[in-house]
Scaffold this motif. Structure first.
Motif, PDB file in Angstrom:
ATOM      1  N   LEU A 299       0.827  -1.201   0.058  1.00 12.41           N
ATOM      2  CA  LEU A 299       0.072  -0.025  -0.016  1.00 12.41           C
ATOM      3  C   LEU A 299       0.977   1.225  -0.118  1.00 12.41           C
ATOM      4  O   LEU A 299       1.869   1.395   0.795  1.00 12.41           O
ATOM      5  CB  LEU A 299      -0.876   0.192   1.160  1.00 12.41           C
ATOM      6  CG  LEU A 299      -2.033   1.076   1.392  1.00 12.41           C
ATOM      7  CD1 LEU A 299      -3.177   0.418   1.963  1.00 12.41           C
ATOM      8  CD2 LEU A 299      -1.548   2.377   1.923  1.00 12.41           C
ATOM      9  N   ILE A 300       0.694   2.097  -0.922  1.00 11.54           N
ATOM     10  CA  ILE A 300       1.497   3.409  -1.065  1.00 11.54           C
ATOM     11  C   ILE A 300       0.551   4.751  -0.847  1.00 11.54           C
ATOM     12  O   ILE A 300      -0.566   4.736  -1.220  1.00 11.54           O
ATOM     13  CB  ILE A 300       2.057   3.490  -2.575  1.00 11.54           C
ATOM     14  CG1 ILE A 300       2.808   2.290  -2.818  1.00 11.54           C
ATOM     15  CG2 ILE A 300       2.642   4.560  -2.695  1.00 11.54           C
ATOM     16  CD1 ILE A 300       3.116   2.341  -4.286  1.00 11.54           C
ATOM     17  N   TYR A 301       0.926   5.257   0.271  1.00 15.22           N
ATOM     18  CA  TYR A 301       0.481   6.582   0.482  1.00 15.22           C
ATOM     19  C   TYR A 301       1.184   7.854   0.293  1.00 15.22           C
ATOM     20  O   TYR A 301       2.167   8.023   0.947  1.00 15.22           O
ATOM     21  CB  TYR A 301      -0.100   6.498   2.237  1.00 15.22           C
ATOM     22  CG  TYR A 301      -0.835   7.512   2.722  1.00 15.22           C
ATOM     23  CD1 TYR A 301      -1.611   8.412   1.865  1.00 15.22           C
ATOM     24  CD2 TYR A 301      -0.568   8.174   3.645  1.00 15.22           C
ATOM     25  CE1 TYR A 301      -2.252   9.592   2.250  1.00 15.22           C
ATOM     26  CE2 TYR A 301      -1.261   9.162   4.498  1.00 15.22           C
ATOM     27  CZ  TYR A 301      -2.094   9.836   3.810  1.00 15.22           C
ATOM     28  OH  TYR A 301      -2.603  10.985   4.473  1.00 15.22           O
TER      29      TYR A 301
ATOM     30  N   ARG B 185      -0.616  11.900  -6.164  1.00 11.76           N
ATOM     31  CA  ARG B 185      -0.545  13.338  -5.731  1.00 11.76           C
ATOM     32  C   ARG B 185      -0.756  13.509  -4.287  1.00 11.76           C
ATOM     33  O   ARG B 185      -1.209  12.387  -3.434  1.00 11.76           O
ATOM     34  CB  ARG B 185      -1.389  14.456  -6.562  1.00 11.76           C
ATOM     35  CG  ARG B 185      -0.975  14.273  -8.075  1.00 11.76           C
ATOM     36  CD  ARG B 185      -1.459  15.550  -8.828  1.00 11.76           C
ATOM     37  NE  ARG B 185      -1.496  15.057 -10.300  1.00 11.76           N
ATOM     38  CZ  ARG B 185      -0.379  15.363 -10.840  1.00 11.76           C
ATOM     39  NH1 ARG B 185       0.978  15.875 -10.335  1.00 11.76           N
ATOM     40  NH2 ARG B 185      -0.270  15.241 -12.205  1.00 11.76           N
ATOM     41  N   ASN B 186      -0.749  14.605  -3.579  1.00  7.43           N
ATOM     42  CA  ASN B 186      -1.065  14.819  -2.148  1.00  7.43           C
ATOM     43  C   ASN B 186      -2.248  13.901  -1.574  1.00  7.43           C
ATOM     44  O   ASN B 186      -3.490  14.013  -1.961  1.00  7.43           O
ATOM     45  CB  ASN B 186      -1.376  16.121  -1.717  1.00  7.43           C
ATOM     46  CG  ASN B 186      -0.215  17.054  -1.963  1.00  7.43           C
ATOM     47  OD1 ASN B 186       1.019  16.611  -2.230  1.00  7.43           O
ATOM     48  ND2 ASN B 186      -0.144  18.205  -1.704  1.00  7.43           N
ATOM     49  N   GLN B 187      -1.991  13.018  -0.602  1.00 10.56           N
ATOM     50  CA  GLN B 187      -2.948  12.291   0.002  1.00 10.56           C
ATOM     51  C   GLN B 187      -3.478  11.146  -0.904  1.00 10.56           C
ATOM     52  O   GLN B 187      -4.490  10.533  -0.291  1.00 10.56           O
ATOM     53  CB  GLN B 187      -4.329  13.099   0.489  1.00 10.56           C
ATOM     54  CG  GLN B 187      -3.713  14.304   1.240  1.00 10.56           C
ATOM     55  CD  GLN B 187      -3.301  13.934   2.696  1.00 10.56           C
ATOM     56  OE1 GLN B 187      -4.008  13.491   3.486  1.00 10.56           O
ATOM     57  NE2 GLN B 187      -1.914  14.337   2.965  1.00 10.56           N
ATOM     58  N   ASP B 188      -2.982  10.734  -1.970  1.00  9.42           N
ATOM     59  CA  ASP B 188      -3.417   9.698  -2.946  1.00  9.42           C
ATOM     60  C   ASP B 188      -3.088   8.353  -2.003  1.00  9.42           C
ATOM     61  O   ASP B 188      -2.077   8.323  -1.667  1.00  9.42           O
ATOM     62  CB  ASP B 188      -2.993   9.697  -4.209  1.00  9.42           C
ATOM     63  CG  ASP B 188      -3.979  10.458  -4.931  1.00  9.42           C
ATOM     64  OD1 ASP B 188      -5.414  10.415  -4.927  1.00  9.42           O
ATOM     65  OD2 ASP B 188      -3.672  11.081  -6.070  1.00  9.42           O
ATOM     66  N   VAL B 189      -3.781   7.183  -2.325  1.00 11.08           N
ATOM     67  CA  VAL B 189      -3.555   5.966  -1.926  1.00 11.08           C
ATOM     68  C   VAL B 189      -3.852   5.081  -2.903  1.00 11.08           C
ATOM     69  O   VAL B 189      -4.634   5.079  -3.715  1.00 11.08           O
ATOM     70  CB  VAL B 189      -4.439   5.540  -0.644  1.00 11.08           C
ATOM     71  CG1 VAL B 189      -3.919   4.342  -0.080  1.00 11.08           C
ATOM     72  CG2 VAL B 189      -4.567   6.765   0.296  1.00 11.08           C
ATOM     73  N   MET B 190      -2.902   3.839  -3.113  1.00  6.04           N
ATOM     74  CA  MET B 190      -2.563   2.983  -4.076  1.00  6.04           C
ATOM     75  C   MET B 190      -2.479   1.732  -3.594  1.00  6.04           C
ATOM     76  O   MET B 190      -1.525   1.614  -2.636  1.00  6.04           O
ATOM     77  CB  MET B 190      -1.888   3.202  -5.083  1.00  6.04           C
ATOM     78  CG  MET B 190      -1.705   2.022  -6.063  1.00  6.04           C
ATOM     79  SD  MET B 190      -0.569   2.328  -7.413  1.00  6.04           S
ATOM     80  CE  MET B 190      -1.302   3.479  -8.540  1.00  6.04           C
TER      81      MET B 190
END
Length: 275
Positions: free
Chosen positions: A40-42, A60-65
């Protein structure tokens, strides 16, 4: 430089592996790699480009993948940034039989769900840094809460039983091992299928279902990873590198490298610092 198959040590007490990186070098590219662990990438701040599943996403800012098991991926910091990465054991969702589909750069979850997810991630991060003797217990509880949020809001049910899935995993692992041993020989799907005892159509379907990549994409990633290693550690010509890494010619090598890495081999050699 890390190899394409990355071994990750999971903290058994905390149930995860966790790290934060802050990048200031926008030329630095983490090469294509994958691992059995989920990730998980934040993107806490700044921006991060991620190559995965045949596409490019800019966080970008605050995105989660969320990146599922065995999905090749590569990243590049487009600006100065701060990024939190959590890695989970392969068996983390075994009982739930789900895959997680989460990419807030493309999806738009409910803001309340997303806010809670972000808060949980930062709480896990701060607990991870804590030196309290029993804080790992709190970490476990928050990781399990995170697991619930991921399954509840972003889980996609698997369509196969665990027993069937295990058999398929064993089959595909045999195929992956064969490809790893022979990819520099420019082996084809038909050759691999014949040697491994499958029809080409069956191997193609099973391979894509398990890895999220086509046979050609997967083999190309292996070839590129080896090419990057040779670019980093030798002064060999592009002709020599393309020959040694399984590309049929320099033109196909240049084209594949540009598509995946976003720059030519020459540009990479000049400006990219790898680890």
């Amino acid at each position: 430089m890390k190899k394409i198959y990355e071994h990750i040590e999971i903290d058994r007490k905390k149930l995860i592996n966790l790290f934060v990186f802050e990048a200031s070098d926008t030329e630095r590219v983490i090469p294509m790699h994958f691992h059995s662990n989920m990730e998980l990438i934040y993107c806490i701040s700044g921006s991060l480009r991620v190559w995965h599943e045949g596409k490019v996403t800019t966080l970008r800012n605050q995105d989660v993948m969320f990146i599922n098991s065995n999905i090749p991926h590569s990243t590049q910091s487009l600006t100065e940034n701060r990024v939190l990465v959590l890695q989970f054991p392969e068996s983390f969702f075994a009982n739930e039989q789900v895959m997680i589909q989460l990419n807030t750069a493309e999806q738009h979850p409910e803001e309340a769900v997303l806010a809670h997810l972000r808060a949980l991630l930062m709480e896990i991060y701060h607990l991870h840094l804590s030196t309290g003797m029993y804080d790992y217990i709190l970490t476990q509880s928050r990781v399990l809460e995170l697991k619930y949020e991921l399954v509840e809001h972003f889980g996609r049910a698997s369509q196969v039983s665990s027993a069937v899935n295990t058999v398929k995993q064993q089959r595909i692992q045999t195929i992956l091992d064969f490809i790893k041993a022979h990819y520099t020989e420019n082996i084809s799907l038909a050759e691999t299928a014949h040697i491994c005892g499958y029809s080409g159509a069956y191997l193609s379907r099973m391979f894509h279902e398990y890895t999220g990549q086509t046979f050609t994409e997967y083999k190309q990633i292996l070839c590129l990873e080896k090419a990057i290693e040779l670019l980093d550690t030798t002064d060999k010509s592009l002709t020599e590198i393309s020959y040694e890494t399984g590309f049929p010619n320099v033109k196909s090598f240049r084209k594949a490298f540009k598509e995946v890495m976003g720059k030519t081999p020459y540009e990479y050699k000049k400006s990219t610092v790898m680890y």
